[in-house]
Design a protein around this motif. Structure first.
Motif, PDB file in Angstrom:
ATOM      1  N   ASP A 174     -82.159 -44.541  71.820  1.00 50.62           N
ATOM      2  CA  ASP A 174     -82.857 -45.628  72.496  1.00 50.62           C
ATOM      3  C   ASP A 174     -84.128 -45.100  73.181  1.00 50.62           C
ATOM      4  O   ASP A 174     -84.171 -43.947  73.628  1.00 50.62           O
ATOM      5  N   ASN A 213     -77.585 -55.094  70.523  1.00 47.86           N
ATOM      6  CA  ASN A 213     -77.741 -53.829  71.216  1.00 47.86           C
ATOM      7  C   ASN A 213     -76.405 -53.096  71.042  1.00 47.86           C
ATOM      8  O   ASN A 213     -75.345 -53.674  71.339  1.00 47.86           O
ATOM      9  N   SER A 255     -74.911 -51.208  72.841  1.00 47.94           N
ATOM     10  CA  SER A 255     -74.154 -51.225  74.098  1.00 47.94           C
ATOM     11  C   SER A 255     -73.304 -52.480  74.255  1.00 47.94           C
ATOM     12  O   SER A 255     -72.362 -52.495  75.054  1.00 47.94           O
ATOM     13  N   THR A 269     -85.752 -52.446  75.009  1.00 49.08           N
ATOM     14  CA  THR A 269     -85.364 -51.909  76.302  1.00 49.08           C
ATOM     15  C   THR A 269     -86.388 -52.264  77.371  1.00 49.08           C
ATOM     16  O   THR A 269     -87.584 -52.366  77.095  1.00 49.08           O
ATOM     17  N   GLU A 293     -81.257 -56.381  80.807  1.00 47.02           N
ATOM     18  CA  GLU A 293     -80.693 -55.639  79.671  1.00 47.02           C
ATOM     19  C   GLU A 293     -80.656 -56.561  78.457  1.00 47.02           C
ATOM     20  O   GLU A 293     -80.050 -57.641  78.523  1.00 47.02           O
TER      21      GLU A 293
END
Lengths: 107, 122
Positions: free
Chosen positions: A1, B61, B63, A97, B46
């Motif tokens: 990332d 994502n 995550s 991000t 986020e």
């Protein structure tokens, strides 16, 4: 990332001051960088896209710059309505991000 | 007027399921990506994932992969974010946002919903 690091984390300045917030990417993202403004209790708002283009309706006292890994957003003359948290966001790679945010207050 | 309108706040217990919604209006819903963004209390933004309602192409994502499901019903111009088993750590404000540009998937989020607060507590 790709990690996005903003500085400072918080900032207090006087009305009329020139204010600059910086954002550093962990690797080269060309000009693939946006800035958002989030006022307390509100949704974020797109301020600057592609590093330096002002979104429609954004006051001209805001400006963006930079390329590669280092970027800035500048307010040429701080106004009370600019109190907000500012976030940078990269779109050079997935996952998208954001920086951790910079809280701007009036002194 | 181009807008995204999200469903109302939710209070749920750990282990419960939940689906929140985001309805688009004033533009062609099927030709713009819709992203979801989490903001935990007092924290930053986020990116969770994104969907293209035209063909339901979805990217997550890593995550959040496996933790949530993003979907859309283009017939009613609505995108969804859902959980099958909520945890206390899912307590947050969730925003949907319209994506513009196509450098990677989408570039910027130009229109945001008002946010949906989800509280998970026993």
């Amino acid at each position: 990332d790709i990690q996005m690091t903003q500085s400072p984390s918080s900032l207090s300045a006087s009305v009329g001051d020139r204010v600059t917030i910086t954002c550093q990417a962990s690797r080269d993202i060309s000009n693939y960088l946006n800035w958002y403004q989030q006022k307390p209790g509100r949704a974020p708002k797109l301020l600057i896209y592609d590093a330096y283009n002002l979104e429609t309706g954004v006051p001209s006292r805001f400006s963006g710059g930079g390329s590669g890994t280092d970027f800035t957003v500048t307010i040429s003359s701080l106004q009370p309505e600019d109190v907000a948290t500012y976030y940078c966001q990269q779109y050079g790679n997935l996952p998208l991000t954001f920086g951790q945010g910079t809280r701007l207050e009036i002194k | 007027e181009v807008q995204l309108v999200q469903s109302g706040a939710e209070v749920k217990k750990p282990g419960e399921s939940l689906r929140i919604s985001c309805e688009g209006s004033g533009y062609s819903f099927t030709t713009y990506w819709i992203g979801w963004v989490r903001q935990m209390p007092g924290k930053g933004l986020e990116w969770m994932g994104i969907i293209y309602p035209g063909d339901s192409d979805t990217r997550y994502n890593p995550s959040f992969q496996g933790q949530v499901t993003i979907s859309a019903d283009k017939s009613i111009s609505t995108a969804y974010l859902q959980w099958s088993s909520l945890k206390a750590s899912d307590t947050a404000m969730y925003y949907c946002a319209r994506g513009v540009g196509a450098t990677v998937v989408t570039d910027a989020f130009d229109i945001w919903g008002q946010g949906t607060m989800v509280i998970v507590s026993s």
